[in-house]
Motif scaffolding. Sequence first.
Motif, mmCIF file in Angstrom:
data_model
loop_
_atom_site.group_PDB
_atom_site.id
_atom_site.type_symbol
_atom_site.label_atom_id
_atom_site.label_comp_id
_atom_site.label_asym_id
_atom_site.label_seq_id
_atom_site.Cartn_x
_atom_site.Cartn_y
_atom_site.Cartn_z
ATOM 1 N N ARG A 20 0.827 -1.209 0.000
ATOM 2 C CA ARG A 20 0.000 0.000 0.000
ATOM 3 C C ARG A 20 0.868 1.270 0.000
ATOM 4 N NH1 ARG A 20 -4.572 2.652 0.852
ATOM 5 N NH2 ARG A 20 -4.592 4.203 2.503
ATOM 6 N N ALA A 21 1.975 1.215 0.718
ATOM 7 C CA ALA A 21 2.834 2.398 0.821
ATOM 8 C C ALA A 21 3.700 2.600 -0.413
ATOM 9 C CB ALA A 21 3.733 2.281 2.058
ATOM 10 N N THR A 22 3.780 1.598 -1.243
ATOM 11 C CA THR A 22 4.662 1.695 -2.411
ATOM 12 C C THR A 22 3.876 1.548 -3.718
ATOM 13 O OG1 THR A 22 5.184 -0.666 -2.128
ATOM 14 C CG2 THR A 22 6.725 0.922 -1.191
ATOM 15 N N SER A 23 3.595 0.318 -4.108
ATOM 16 C CA SER A 23 2.929 0.095 -5.400
ATOM 17 C C SER A 23 1.602 0.841 -5.490
ATOM 18 C CB SER A 23 2.664 -1.401 -5.611
ATOM 19 O OG SER A 23 3.868 -2.099 -5.722
ATOM 20 N N TYR A 24 0.803 0.724 -4.441
ATOM 21 C CA TYR A 24 -0.479 1.421 -4.510
ATOM 22 C C TYR A 24 -0.265 2.929 -4.582
ATOM 23 C CZ TYR A 24 -4.823 3.642 -3.412
ATOM 24 O OH TYR A 24 -5.897 4.470 -3.470
ATOM 25 N N GLN A 25 0.595 3.436 -3.714
ATOM 26 C CA GLN A 25 0.833 4.881 -3.653
ATOM 27 C C GLN A 25 1.330 5.414 -5.001
ATOM 28 O OE1 GLN A 25 -0.293 5.999 -0.851
ATOM 29 N NE2 GLN A 25 -0.128 8.091 -1.629
ATOM 30 N N ASP A 26 2.204 4.662 -5.637
ATOM 31 C CA ASP A 26 2.775 5.122 -6.908
ATOM 32 C C ASP A 26 1.801 5.011 -8.074
ATOM 33 O OD1 ASP A 26 5.172 5.741 -5.734
ATOM 34 O OD2 ASP A 26 6.078 3.793 -6.154
ATOM 35 N N ASN A 27 0.787 4.189 -7.912
ATOM 36 C CA ASN A 27 -0.137 3.945 -9.019
ATOM 37 C C ASN A 27 -1.576 4.200 -8.625
ATOM 38 O OD1 ASN A 27 1.730 2.683 -11.096
ATOM 39 N ND2 ASN A 27 2.189 1.524 -9.234
ATOM 40 N N LYS A 28 -1.733 5.056 -7.617
ATOM 41 C CA LYS A 28 -3.069 5.328 -7.107
ATOM 42 C C LYS A 28 -4.015 5.748 -8.237
ATOM 43 C CE LYS A 28 -3.183 7.574 -3.079
ATOM 44 N NZ LYS A 28 -3.276 8.718 -2.119
ATOM 45 N N ALA A 29 -3.507 6.550 -9.165
ATOM 46 C CA ALA A 29 -4.355 7.040 -10.252
ATOM 47 C C ALA A 29 -4.931 5.879 -11.061
ATOM 48 C CB ALA A 29 -3.546 7.964 -11.167
#
Lengths: 216, 216, 216, 216
Positions: free
Chosen positions: A20-29
């Motif tokens: 959540r802090a990495t992959s999700y955060q970087d690809n939230k859009a």
Amino acid sequence: MTVTARPLPAYLVSRFNGWRATSYQDNKAWYRRLAESGQHPRAMVISCCDSRVHVTSIFGADEGEFFIHRNIANLVPPHNPDGERHGTSAAVEYAVTSLGVAHIIVLGHSGCGGVKGCHDMCSGHSPQLEEKTSFVGRWLDILKPGYERVATLPQDQILRALEKQAVLVSLENLMTFPFVMDAVADDRLTLHGLWNNIGEGELEQYDPARGGFVAI
Amino acid sequence: MTVTARPLPAYLVSRFNGWRATSYQDNKAWYRRLAESGQHPRAMVISCCDSRVHVTSIFGADEGEFFIHRNIANLVPPHNPDGERHGTSAAVEYAVTSLGVAHIIVLGHSGCGGVKGCHDMCSGHSPQLEEKTSFVGRWLDILKPGYERVATLPQDQILRALEKQAVLVSLENLMTFPFVMDAVADDRLTLHGLWNNIGEGELEQYDPARGGFVAI
Amino acid sequence: MTVTARPLPAYLVSRFNGWRATSYQDNKAWYRRLAESGQHPRAMVISCCDSRVHVTSIFGADEGEFFIHRNIANLVPPHNPDGERHGTSAAVEYAVTSLGVAHIIVLGHSGCGGVKGCHDMCSGHSPQLEEKTSFVGRWLDILKPGYERVATLPQDQILRALEKQAVLVSLENLMTFPFVMDAVADDRLTLHGLWNNIGEGELEQYDPARGGFVAI
Amino acid sequence: MTVTARPLPAYLVSRFNGWRATSYQDNKAWYRRLAESGQHPRAMVISCCDSRVHVTSIFGADEGEFFIHRNIANLVPPHNPDGERHGTSAAVEYAVTSLGVAHIIVLGHSGCGGVKGCHDMCSGHSPQLEEKTSFVGRWLDILKPGYERVATLPQDQILRALEKQAVLVSLENLMTFPFVMDAVADDRLTLHGLWNNIGEGELEQYDPARGGFVAI
């Protein structure tokens, strides 16, 4: 309602928080858009539940690309609209008629425990799988026509041949569904049969012209 | 035997070759060992076929970790040993009795098309799903008891509540399988209910003490 | 300087690494030479940004073959050396005067969203595209002369006709550039107008003798 | 209307026919669906027209994945809604406001002729690019702020630094568009800056934390 459930193991909580802090955060859009616009997958993949098969890895698939159904031995039963529950048939129906996928890829693999179970059952070495109450046994009945075709092969070839039959029987059964047959006839859907050698990292595909599987 | 199959699209061939030259090459030893020693997954995950749900990503799962069954709306039907084909029941049976997994994780998600289909069918807005020949409709019958529990909720809450019911109904039905019940009673197996909010990258788990889902 | 940028999504990193380990590795000599000798493309292609148009695929183009400019609706504005920024004119100028390409191929396509926007704007159905601040609207002004020619066609023919006008208007405008006109007159450059039917995999080219597009 | 156009060279006709008989034929279903459902690309890529840059290859992209704008030196001008034609701004507007892409990737590259032109012009070695009528020169004015930042670097470093400035200036200018700024602020869009070393097959991405480009 009594629901038995326990907290998720801490190692999975940790990993999820990391994701959540990495992959999700970087690809939230992208996740937001996937949530808002719904899915438009280009292909359905039918693969085994086997923990060693990661279809998203070997094809570098992003979230949203593949509609994935996984069951024991990547099997599709024949069309049988008897009003009973058919999870695989439901998944195929949804993929073809609601999502309009352009491809169905049946992905078999080496060392398949389900396929081995079918072999043992059909060759009389696994009586418990023959029992009416065995869900695994009854599910593997789907592969019996495949077993018939390879039963006389030498012992060291039969399992691999049966793993490939699991792909072929599924491809045949897919064509018994009217909505699959129509979509294939109308060039709205193409079918593909693959077999993955896990240890060697190889992929073979079925070639109808040669009547066999050929390395990619 | 007539098998309809076409060559894999070139972009998937390219990507596979790329995976083979990198991930496989770098981890060949692990793939070889996975092939030779068979799989020993620690958990079974039951998730939806939805292309937006990548269970291996959000949990950073390596090949060999999760035995993954995916069907429409992550549903488990009740135990029903009638000698018919039950793909989901077969997968659960195999995971618990053959593989001895320690966890079964039912993973629901936001924006589930299957759950929406169940809602539309149960509220009389999707007559075609009520037909005997609809595989999707008959499969979603499994979720009807969940619909009954949330039918009177306000319109803007009902779908999300029903998505969580899909997890709870599955957890309940899992406990109707004798081999699941026994394994849970013997502390050889624990069950977990999760719901993933795709757009927000959030995960909630069912907490029986609170009778609801709580963010992780 | 404040630059907003995030890491590339993991699936693209994986795919790139795969490409690097295969296609790049297998053709390193060619990439090295391309890097050292610079580019010597034989043709410029002007195509739409549309994600469904892969000009390198349909022409089996290798790295180094095509100098490709892509904009909304594959449009070339008329020659207008007013000292302002003209990205398309700059690309044409560079291709013809610096690279000396032998061909300029204008490639239109079916289902073009830009062309539809022009149609909607010109027929009064898209007021927001008429606003001075709409970049898309002002860009599509280039196609207005094409709209005038097809405006009275039946509704079911007008979009396709306008897609082809986008090619023809661009070809006409190309000839307003002195360096294009000269190169064509000197037989150093030929122009080509194509229209790609995406769903049918067909390519039509403009034939001045017939005054229309003809299937290849 | 007088349109100058010649038949497509035979080698391109041959290749197209080959593509149609193979790739198209094998994936007709996907092309049909792309034609019927329209495009839903996940990312916009802004790259150079340079014939050596094949963004679809290095990322194993399928038709439908990337909305691709290509211009000289992968430049984005600053927001300037003056009612004039701005092809790049139109492409960005369409991608963000109509298609709702989740990513914009600016992809620079080594050996960029446009970047070299900017360097030559700014250092007084290319008077013809300074002329008002030079489309290439006026287009490369966009990169002047980048040149100012690197002008004092040693001669053997300046071109590469300026190629990376072409990415950074574009990323900065992107943020001057209100619809880009809003989408980034709302987590509906993320920006990425890449630089491709063609000869070495390497990819570097801009890392704001380090203030520089880092190999992937």
